[in-house]
Design an enzyme around this catalytic site. Structure first.
Site, PDB file in Angstrom:
ATOM      1  N   CYS A   1      -1.795   8.854   3.900  1.00  0.00           N
ATOM      2  CA  CYS A   1      -1.929   8.355   2.537  1.00  0.00           C
ATOM      3  C   CYS A   1      -2.984   8.770   1.696  1.00  0.00           C
ATOM      4  O   CYS A   1      -3.200   8.738   0.421  1.00  0.00           O
ATOM      5  CB  CYS A   1      -1.744   6.726   2.352  1.00  0.00           C
TER       6      CYS A   1
ATOM      7  N   GLU B   1       0.802  -1.024  -0.027  1.00  0.00           N
ATOM      8  CA  GLU B   1       0.022   0.177  -0.048  1.00  0.00           C
ATOM      9  C   GLU B   1       1.119   1.115  -0.076  1.00  0.00           C
ATOM     10  O   GLU B   1       1.620   1.222   0.824  1.00  0.00           O
ATOM     11  CB  GLU B   1      -0.898  -0.176   1.263  1.00  0.00           C
TER      12      GLU B   1
HETATM   13  P1  NAP Z   1       8.986   4.146   3.711  1.00  0.00           P
HETATM   14  O1  NAP Z   1      10.027   5.117   4.062  1.00  0.00           O
HETATM   15  O2  NAP Z   1       8.648   3.407   2.449  1.00  0.00           O
HETATM   16  O3  NAP Z   1       9.194   3.000   4.917  1.00  0.00           O
HETATM   17  C1  NAP Z   1       8.319   1.857   5.170  1.00  0.00           C
HETATM   18  C2  NAP Z   1       8.952   0.664   5.664  1.00  0.00           C
HETATM   19  O4  NAP Z   1       9.763   0.222   4.394  1.00  0.00           O
HETATM   20  C3  NAP Z   1      10.122   1.012   6.732  1.00  0.00           C
HETATM   21  O5  NAP Z   1      10.049  -0.064   7.358  1.00  0.00           O
HETATM   22  C4  NAP Z   1      11.201   1.007   5.887  1.00  0.00           C
HETATM   23  O6  NAP Z   1      12.346   1.010   6.532  1.00  0.00           O
HETATM   24  C5  NAP Z   1      11.157   0.158   4.938  1.00  0.00           C
HETATM   25  N1  NAP Z   1      11.868   0.630   3.500  1.00  0.00           N
HETATM   26  C6  NAP Z   1      11.593   1.811   2.772  1.00  0.00           C
HETATM   27  N2  NAP Z   1      12.282   1.470   1.828  1.00  0.00           N
HETATM   28  C7  NAP Z   1      12.973   0.257   1.511  1.00  0.00           C
HETATM   29  C8  NAP Z   1      13.918  -0.162   0.836  1.00  0.00           C
HETATM   30  N3  NAP Z   1      14.488   0.090  -0.494  1.00  0.00           N
HETATM   31  N4  NAP Z   1      14.409  -1.624   1.184  1.00  0.00           N
HETATM   32  C9  NAP Z   1      14.189  -1.958   2.325  1.00  0.00           C
HETATM   33  N5  NAP Z   1      13.309  -1.498   3.407  1.00  0.00           N
HETATM   34  C10 NAP Z   1      12.688  -0.347   2.973  1.00  0.00           C
HETATM   35  O7  NAP Z   1       7.329   4.843   4.195  1.00  0.00           O
HETATM   36  P2  NAP Z   1       7.034   5.699   5.499  1.00  0.00           P
HETATM   37  O8  NAP Z   1       7.915   6.779   5.369  1.00  0.00           O
HETATM   38  O9  NAP Z   1       7.041   4.912   6.776  1.00  0.00           O
HETATM   39  O10 NAP Z   1       5.528   6.131   5.095  1.00  0.00           O
HETATM   40  C11 NAP Z   1       5.135   7.351   4.361  1.00  0.00           C
HETATM   41  C12 NAP Z   1       4.595   6.959   3.072  1.00  0.00           C
HETATM   42  O11 NAP Z   1       3.619   5.707   3.382  1.00  0.00           O
HETATM   43  C13 NAP Z   1       3.789   8.123   2.398  1.00  0.00           C
HETATM   44  O12 NAP Z   1       4.160   7.993   0.955  1.00  0.00           O
HETATM   45  C14 NAP Z   1       2.245   7.476   2.608  1.00  0.00           C
HETATM   46  O13 NAP Z   1       1.446   8.065   1.536  1.00  0.00           O
HETATM   47  C15 NAP Z   1       2.455   5.945   2.602  1.00  0.00           C
HETATM   48  N6  NAP Z   1       1.307   5.359   3.327  1.00  0.00           N
HETATM   49  C16 NAP Z   1       0.372   4.638   2.529  1.00  0.00           C
HETATM   50  C17 NAP Z   1      -0.709   4.031   3.260  1.00  0.00           C
HETATM   51  C18 NAP Z   1      -1.666   3.225   2.296  1.00  0.00           C
HETATM   52  O14 NAP Z   1      -2.350   2.522   2.967  1.00  0.00           O
HETATM   53  N7  NAP Z   1      -1.397   3.128   1.098  1.00  0.00           N
HETATM   54  C19 NAP Z   1      -0.742   4.398   4.484  1.00  0.00           C
HETATM   55  C20 NAP Z   1       0.141   4.958   5.276  1.00  0.00           C
HETATM   56  C21 NAP Z   1       1.214   5.645   4.708  1.00  0.00           C
HETATM   57  P3  NAP Z   1      13.082   1.926   7.736  1.00  0.00           P
HETATM   58  O15 NAP Z   1      12.401   2.018   8.842  1.00  0.00           O
HETATM   59  O16 NAP Z   1      14.542   1.704   7.952  1.00  0.00           O
HETATM   60  O17 NAP Z   1      13.191   3.095   6.925  1.00  0.00           O
END
Ligand code: NAP
Length: 498
Positions: free
Chosen positions: A284, A247
Site C-alpha cells: 500500500c 486502510e
Molecule cells: P480487497 O480486494 O479490497 O479485499 C479486502 C477484504 O475485503 C477481503 O476480505 C475481501 O473479500 C473484502 N471485500 C472486498 N470488497 C468487498 C465488498 N464490496 N463487500 C464485502 N467484502 C469485500 O483488497 P486486497 O486485494 O486484499 O488488497 C489490495 C489492496 O489493499 C491494495 O489496494 C492495497 O493498496 C491495499 N492495502 C492497503 C493497506 C493500508 O494499510 N492502507 C495495506 C495493505 C493493502 P474477498 O477475500 O472475498 O475478496
C-alpha cells in the site's frame, strides 16, 4: 454448502477446498463475540497482555509450517514472510505492553470546582471503554501483519474488544491454521472461544452479513479503495451506524528535486526501483507517483537532470525480477491498470511483455502534470510493480498535483534539507494530503512504533484521524465516557463497575 478454494500463487493450482461460512455461522460467530465481550472488557491489563504474548509465542512456535503455507498461497517468499511473522509477533507484544502499562486507558480527573458555571462544575472523570466486538477484514498482501493475528486484531484485543475476522480468500489455509493456534491459546488460558472468531466467503455476502450484524460495534479493514468504500457504506447504512476504520489504496507521491538528483540521482534510481518492485509492488506504500519539477533555474538545467534520472530509473527497473503476484485476479487488475495509463495517453517508457506463465515485468510510464490533474484515471492506484512519472513545469504545478492526489498514506520529499520558501511550500503541500511525510529513504517499510501514522485523507483511508499501525491504533477501539459526580465506590474501582 458452498466451497472455497485455496490456490498456489505461483502455479494457480488448487491446493485445497474449504467450506464457506454459512449465514447462520456468521451470526453465531458475532453472537459468541458479543458473549465474550463482558468478561474481556473486565479483564485486567495483565490478563490481556498474557493472551497477546501467548498468541505471539504460538505464532513463533509454528513458524516453519506457517511460513511454508503462506509461501504456497502468496508467493511472497520465506525471507519476507519470516520478517513479517517477526513483525506480527512484535506488534502483539507491543500491544501487550501497552495494555499492561495502561497508558491508552489513562483517565482525565477533573475535580469539582465550587461556584456558578461556567467556571464552577461538578466532579468529572473521563474514562475510556472498549467499543465492543470488531469485524476485521484481512488484506491479501500481508498474510500475517494485516491478517488474522495482525495489527487490527492485536490492537482490538488490547483495547478489550472481541474480534470476528473475515479471512482473505487469497490465503485461506494460512488463515485457518492461525485461527487454530488462537483457539489453542484461548483454551489454554481458560478464555472463551468466541473472543476471536473466523468467517470466510468468496462472494461479498459473508463480509456484508458480518458488518451488518447488530452485535458488531466497529469495522477494521485493510484492502482496496473500492472494497473499503463498499463496506464503509454498509457500516454507515446500518440502523445503528458504527465506526469503520478502512486502510485503503494509495499512490504515495515521491518528489525528487533536481538539485538532489544532480548529486545522488544514480543511487536514488536504484533505491527507488527496489522499492517499486519490492514484493512485486504489492504494498500500500508502493511509490506509485514520482513527481519531478522541470522548473527553469539559473544554476542548473533541471529538465536535463530529470531526464537523466528517468533514464536511470528505467534501467534500474529493467534489471529487477519481480516474483509472482498474489492472485491471478490481482495480476489481471495490474495489467488492466497499466492499460488504462496507456489509454489515458501516458508515455509508456518501460513496458515489456512477460513470457507466458512468468511474473509481470516492471512498468514505468510518464505524463505531464496537466494531464495528471485533468484525468482521474491517471490518479488511481495501479497495484503492482509500476510507477508513473509526473513532470511538473513549476513548483505551483507540483503543488496542484499533490492537491489532485487528495489523500495518500505517504509523501516522500527528496531535496528539502535547506529551509527555503520552496521547501516550506512542499512540506505544507505534503502534510496537507499525507499521514506520513518522509525526508529520506522510501515509503515501503512501516515501523511499528509510538509516533507512526499509517492512514491519511480519502482515498487512502476512511478515517484520517486514525492509524492502523503503531501504538495509537489501539485508540480506534475505545470510546470516552464521562462519569459525573461518581460515587466513591466507583472511583475507588477506577471507574469500572465490574
Ligand atoms: P480487497 O480486494 O479490497 O479485499 C479486502 C477484504 O475485503 C477481503 O476480505 C475481501 O473479500 C473484502 N471485500 C472486498 N470488497 C468487498 C465488498 N464490496 N463487500 C464485502 N467484502 C469485500 O483488497 P486486497 O486485494 O486484499 O488488497 C489490495 C489492496 O489493499 C491494495 O489496494 C492495497 O493498496 C491495499 N492495502 C492497503 C493497506 C493500508 O494499510 N492502507 C495495506 C495493505 C493493502 P474477498 O477475500 O472475498 O475478496
Amino acid at each position: 454448502m458452498s466451497t472455497l478454494q485455496s490456490f498456489s500463487a505461483r502455479t494457480g493450482d488448487v491446493l485445497a477446498e474449504l467450506p464457506a461460512t454459512s449465514p447462520a455461522a456468521v451470526d453465531a460467530a458475532c453472537e459468541a463475540a458479543a458473549a465474550a465481550f463482558a468478561p474481556w472488557q473486565a479483564a485486567t491489563g495483565a490478563e490481556r497482555a498474557a493472551l497477546l504474548r501467548g498468541l505471539a509465542a504460538a505464532l513463533e512456535a509454528d513458524r516453519e509450517a506457517l511460513v511454508a503455507l503462506a509461501d504456497q498461497e502468496t508467493a511472497l517468499g520465506p525471507v519476507r514472510l519470516n520478517g513479517e511473522l517477526d513483525r506480527t509477533a512484535f506488534q502483539l507484544r507491543r500491544f501487550a505492553d501497552l495494555a499492561e502499562r495502561g497508558e491508552p486507558f489513562a483517565f482525565v480527573d477533573d475535580p469539582a470546582v465550587a461556584g456558578a458555571p461556567p467556571a464552577g462544575h461538578p466532579a468529572m472523570q473521563r474514562w475510556s471503554v472498549p467499543l465492543g466486538p470488531v469485524a476485521m477484514f484481512s488484506a491479501s498482501n500481508f498474510p500475517f501483519a494485516f491478517s488474522v493475528l495482525g495489527g487490527d486484531t492485536a490492537s482490538a484485543l488490547a483495547a478489550g474488544c472481541p474480534v470476528v475476522v473475515k479471512a482473505h480468500t487469497g490465503h485461506l489455509q494460512l488463515s485457518n491454521r492461525v485461527f487454530g493456534l488462537i483457539q489453542q491459546v484461548l483454551a489454554a488460558q481458560g478464555l472463551p472461544a468466541g473472543l476471536v472468531g473466523l468467517v470466510q466467503g468468496g462472494g461479498r455476502d459473508v463480509g456484508v452479513r458480518l458488518i451488518r450484524h447488530p452485535a458488531i460495534a466497529a469495522g477494521a479493514f485493510t484492502g482496496s479503495t473500492q472494497g473499503g468504500a463498499a463496506l464503509a457504506a454498509e457500516a454507515a447504512a446500518r440502523p445503528r451506524p458504527i465506526p469503520f476504520y478502512g486502510e485503503l489504496g494509495s499512490v504515495n507521491p515521491t518528489i525528487a528535486l533536481p538539485a538532489k538528483l544532480a548529486t545522488d540521482g544514480a543511487a536514488l534510481a536504484t533505491t527507488l526501483a527496489g522499492s517499486i518492485t519490492l514484493g512485486c509492488g504489492q504494498f500500500c506504500t508502493n511509490p506509485g507517483v514520482i513527481l519531478l519539477i522541470d522548473e527553469v533555474q539559473p544554476e542548473m538545467d533541471a529538465k536535463a537532470v530529470n531526464d537523466a534520472f528517468v533514464a536511470q530509473l528505467a534501467e534500474a527497473l529493467k534489471a529487477q525480477q519481480p516474483h509472482a503476484m498474489l492472485t491471478t485476479a490481482m495480476r489481471g487488475a495490474f495489467e488492466a491498470g497499466v492499460a488504462h495509463w496507456a489509454q489515458a495517453g501516458a508515455d509508456m517508457l518501460l513496458q515489456e511483455t512477460a513470457a507466458a506463465g512468468q511474473p509481470p515485468r516492471p512498468v514505468l510510464a510518464q505524463v505531464s502534470a496537466l494531464e495528471f490533474i485533468a484525468k482521474a484515471a491517471l490518479r488511481e492506484e495501479v497495484f503492482g510493480p509500476s510507477s508513473l512519472i509526473v513532470r511538473a513545469a513549476s513548483l505551483s504545478q507540483a503543488l496542484q498535483v499533490l492537491q489532485a492526489v487528495g489523500g495518500s498514506l505517504t509523501v516522500t520529499l527528496w531535496g528539502v534539507e535547506q529551509d527555503s520558501d520552496k521547501s516550506r511550500a512542499l512540506v505544507r503541500g505534503a502534510m496537507a494530503i499525507a499521514g506520513r511525510v518522509l525526508f529520506a529513504g522510501v515509503p515501503t517499510g512501516v515501523a511499528v512504533t509510538a509516533a507512526q501514522q499509517h492512514g491519511g485523507p480519502w482515498p487512502s483511508s476512511t478515517r484520517p484521524e486514525s492509524t492502523s499501525v503503531g501504538d495509537a491504533a489501539l485508540a480506534r477501539f475505545l470510546r470516552p465516557v464521562c462519569l459525573q459526580d461518581a460515587p466513591a465506590w466507583l472511583t475507588a474501582r477506577a471507574g469500572r463497575p465490574v
